[in-house]
Scaffold this active site. Structure first.
Site, PDB file in Angstrom:
ATOM      1  CB  SER A  42      59.501  81.206  26.767  1.00  0.00           C
ATOM      2  OG  SER A  42      59.139  81.551  28.059  1.00  0.00           O
ATOM      3  CG  HIS A  43      60.984  85.331  28.866  1.00  0.00           C
ATOM      4  ND1 HIS A  43      60.014  84.292  29.067  1.00  0.00           N
ATOM      5  CD2 HIS A  43      60.428  86.448  28.074  1.00  0.00           C
ATOM      6  CE1 HIS A  43      58.852  85.079  28.552  1.00  0.00           C
ATOM      7  NE2 HIS A  43      59.153  86.066  28.051  1.00  0.00           N
ATOM      8  CG  ASP A  49      56.298  86.814  35.608  1.00  0.00           C
ATOM      9  OD1 ASP A  49      55.597  87.667  34.912  1.00  0.00           O
ATOM     10  OD2 ASP A  49      57.457  86.881  34.828  1.00  0.00           O
ATOM     11  CD  GLU A  97      56.261  78.352  27.101  1.00  0.00           C
ATOM     12  OE1 GLU A  97      56.060  77.198  26.624  1.00  0.00           O
ATOM     13  OE2 GLU A  97      56.915  78.681  27.992  1.00  0.00           O
TER      14      GLU A  97
HETATM   15  P1  NDP Z   1      53.269  80.286  33.582  1.00  0.00           P
HETATM   16  O1  NDP Z   1      51.650  80.064  33.279  1.00  0.00           O
HETATM   17  O2  NDP Z   1      54.261  79.279  33.103  1.00  0.00           O
HETATM   18  O3  NDP Z   1      53.322  80.690  35.053  1.00  0.00           O
HETATM   19  C1  NDP Z   1      52.598  81.923  35.498  1.00  0.00           C
HETATM   20  C2  NDP Z   1      53.037  81.696  36.951  1.00  0.00           C
HETATM   21  O4  NDP Z   1      52.179  80.712  37.663  1.00  0.00           O
HETATM   22  C3  NDP Z   1      54.330  81.389  37.610  1.00  0.00           C
HETATM   23  O5  NDP Z   1      54.727  82.557  38.455  1.00  0.00           O
HETATM   24  C4  NDP Z   1      54.369  80.209  37.658  1.00  0.00           C
HETATM   25  O6  NDP Z   1      55.306  79.647  38.857  1.00  0.00           O
HETATM   26  C5  NDP Z   1      52.916  79.802  38.533  1.00  0.00           C
HETATM   27  N1  NDP Z   1      52.514  78.774  38.537  1.00  0.00           N
HETATM   28  C6  NDP Z   1      52.362  77.718  37.605  1.00  0.00           C
HETATM   29  N2  NDP Z   1      51.810  76.611  37.556  1.00  0.00           N
HETATM   30  C7  NDP Z   1      51.530  76.537  39.060  1.00  0.00           C
HETATM   31  C8  NDP Z   1      50.934  75.762  39.943  1.00  0.00           C
HETATM   32  N3  NDP Z   1      50.471  74.446  39.684  1.00  0.00           N
HETATM   33  N4  NDP Z   1      50.671  76.110  41.195  1.00  0.00           N
HETATM   34  C9  NDP Z   1      51.088  77.451  41.721  1.00  0.00           C
HETATM   35  N5  NDP Z   1      51.833  78.324  40.934  1.00  0.00           N
HETATM   36  C10 NDP Z   1      51.862  77.998  39.583  1.00  0.00           C
HETATM   37  O7  NDP Z   1      53.610  81.650  32.710  1.00  0.00           O
HETATM   38  P2  NDP Z   1      53.258  82.556  31.509  1.00  0.00           P
HETATM   39  O8  NDP Z   1      53.191  81.471  30.269  1.00  0.00           O
HETATM   40  O9  NDP Z   1      51.738  83.181  31.798  1.00  0.00           O
HETATM   41  O10 NDP Z   1      54.279  83.604  31.306  1.00  0.00           O
HETATM   42  C11 NDP Z   1      55.548  83.071  31.307  1.00  0.00           C
HETATM   43  C12 NDP Z   1      56.355  84.342  31.337  1.00  0.00           C
HETATM   44  O11 NDP Z   1      56.548  85.192  30.019  1.00  0.00           O
HETATM   45  C13 NDP Z   1      56.259  85.508  32.232  1.00  0.00           C
HETATM   46  O12 NDP Z   1      57.466  85.265  32.982  1.00  0.00           O
HETATM   47  C14 NDP Z   1      55.928  86.724  31.853  1.00  0.00           C
HETATM   48  O13 NDP Z   1      56.540  87.825  32.338  1.00  0.00           O
HETATM   49  C15 NDP Z   1      56.638  86.679  30.475  1.00  0.00           C
HETATM   50  N6  NDP Z   1      56.094  87.467  29.204  1.00  0.00           N
HETATM   51  C16 NDP Z   1      56.615  88.549  29.211  1.00  0.00           C
HETATM   52  C17 NDP Z   1      56.237  89.271  28.018  1.00  0.00           C
HETATM   53  C18 NDP Z   1      56.901  90.647  27.657  1.00  0.00           C
HETATM   54  O14 NDP Z   1      56.526  91.445  26.870  1.00  0.00           O
HETATM   55  N7  NDP Z   1      57.798  91.068  28.221  1.00  0.00           N
HETATM   56  C19 NDP Z   1      55.152  89.153  27.450  1.00  0.00           C
HETATM   57  C20 NDP Z   1      54.296  88.203  27.932  1.00  0.00           C
HETATM   58  C21 NDP Z   1      54.833  87.079  28.833  1.00  0.00           C
HETATM   59  P3  NDP Z   1      56.629  79.051  38.457  1.00  0.00           P
HETATM   60  O15 NDP Z   1      57.421  79.847  37.443  1.00  0.00           O
HETATM   61  O16 NDP Z   1      57.252  78.634  39.592  1.00  0.00           O
HETATM   62  O17 NDP Z   1      56.134  77.844  37.772  1.00  0.00           O
END
Ligand code: NDP
Length: 349
Positions: free
Chosen positions: A51-52, A183, A193
């Site tokens: 998504s990024h 993050d 998403e």
């Molecule tokens: P996710 O829910 O996919 O993941 C959130 C975090 O949880 C990640 O660090 C992920 O690590 C971790 N994680 C996921 N599953 C597990 C697990 N089973 N056990 C342990 N850790 C876990 O992210 P979001 O959908 O909430 O956000 C996605 C991205 O969107 C982020 O990078 C955020 O910065 C970005 N974003 C940017 C915005 C902007 O305006 N610039 C606005 C909103 C969001 P891993 O990656 O290793 O799975």
């Protein structure tokens, strides 16, 4: 459409970077701006953060075409206090401003034990792990957050007010291990998403969004028209509120609702600030500056990580990304054919 036309396009990571650079060049980004954004996009594809990655490029370019973002902005750093640096992105994209602000932040955190980077007057359209991970690679504990445009209803409300307001935290690890980073949006999911579900014609999970009347929905279009929900109800909403205050009022930039009022709706990033905090553990942990002290705080954290990993099914945040980082240089990446077609059009200018 023949099956080959609907099959995903496959690219190497070098091709991802080169394609992004060509598109940015065709739209008048300065070399520094183009390189910083292409690095960010390619890193997202490398770590399987779809998504990024390239998905964001049309939005980046829409904001240049509409005249909203300055494509050759030169960020300027100003010293506000011994522990505070401000980087003015000059109406440009955030990645270059973050790059320019990193060394002053690292130097201040090491000198003071703790320091803040206030990024203002920029356009953030990326994940936050790149900036926090980079600081942890320099041995610092890092936290970052940023607002967006109003997408998320406050707890109990049905109208968008908060951005999806991501928060990221990074912890350095010893012995050549990459930092532990989480993050996450403070919304139940990132807006991208939902957009990807809409593009792919898939329903969204319950709990991500409500429709314009406030009813729960699994229709991505209705969710985008209505409001996203914070994760964890009022608890996530409180974190979203904290992000508004840190990345808005505290550093002198916009709240998400103010960014929304000013945005021209071109589909690109909105204007806003980013709050970045860096802490030097060597200045915090008892005896931290000595070799023994460093070993102690690192080992203490590792003991916790070990306890997590000894449970079946548990993993550390960022382990999925690091696994992808090992895989994609060999396997390359795949993007939907429709996105590839759009990118080819953008490359032509
Ligand atoms: P996710 O829910 O996919 O993941 C959130 C975090 O949880 C990640 O660090 C992920 O690590 C971790 N994680 C996921 N599953 C597990 C697990 N089973 N056990 C342990 N850790 C876990 O992210 P979001 O959908 O909430 O956000 C996605 C991205 O969107 C982020 O990078 C955020 O910065 C970005 N974003 C940017 C915005 C902007 O305006 N610039 C606005 C909103 C969001 P891993 O990656 O290793 O799975």
């Amino acid at each position: 459409m023949s099956s080959s036309m609907s099959e995903p396009a496959r690219l190497t990571l070098d091709e991802v970077h080169a394609l992004a650079m060509e598109i940015f060049d065709a739209h008048g980004l300065s070399r520094d701006q183009a390189t910083a954004v292409a690095d960010t996009v390619a890193a997202a594809e490398r770590d399987d953060c779809k998504s990024h990655g390239l998905f964001r490029v049309p939005g980046y370019m829409a904001s240049v075409k509409s005249g909203k973002v300055t494509p050759d902005a030169v960020p300027a750093v100003r010293d506000l206090a011994p522990g505070v640096a401000r980087v003015d992105a000059g109406n440009g994209f955030a990645p270059l401003a973050l790059k320019v602000g990193r060394e002053p932040l690292v130097a201040k955190a090491r000198a003071q034990g703790i320091a803040v980077l206030a990024l203002v007057n920029g356009y953030h359209f990326a994940a936050l792990w790149p900036e926090t991970e980079a600081l942890a690679e320099r041995g610092l504990v890092a936290f970052a957050c940023t607002g967006y445009i109003p997408c998320v209803a406050p707890a109990g409300g049905i109208r968008p007010l908060y951005g999806t307001n991501p928060i990221a935290f990074a912890w350095p690890r010893g012995e050549g291990r990459p930092p532990m980073v989480f993050d996450q949006a403070t919304a139940a999911c990132a807006r991208g998403e939902i957009m990807i579900h809409e593009r792919d014609g898939k329903p969204i999970p319950e709990g991500w969004a409500i429709d314009p009347d406030g009813n729960p929905t699994t229709d991505p279009a209705a969710g985008l028209a209505g409001a996203q929900l914070p994760f964890g109800g009022y608890k996530g909403a409180a974190l979203a509120l904290m992000v508004e205050l840190l990345a808005g009022a505290l550093i002198g930039d916009l709240f998400s609702y103010e960014a929304g009022e000013r945005d021209n709706g071109d589909g690109g990033p909105s204007k806003g600030g980013e709050f970045v905090l860096a802490i030097d553990p060597a200045r915090c942990a008892g005896g931290g500056e000595s070799a023994d002290g460093r070993a102690a705080w690192l080992a203490h954290a590792e003991s916790l990580f070990g306890k997590i990993l000894e449970q079946d099914g548990a993993r550390l945040p960022s382990d999925r990304r690091y696994a992808a980082r090992r895989r994609t240089p060999i396997e390359g990446i795949a993007i939907p054919r429709s996105l590839h077609d759009t990118l080819m059009e953008l490359r032509a200018g």
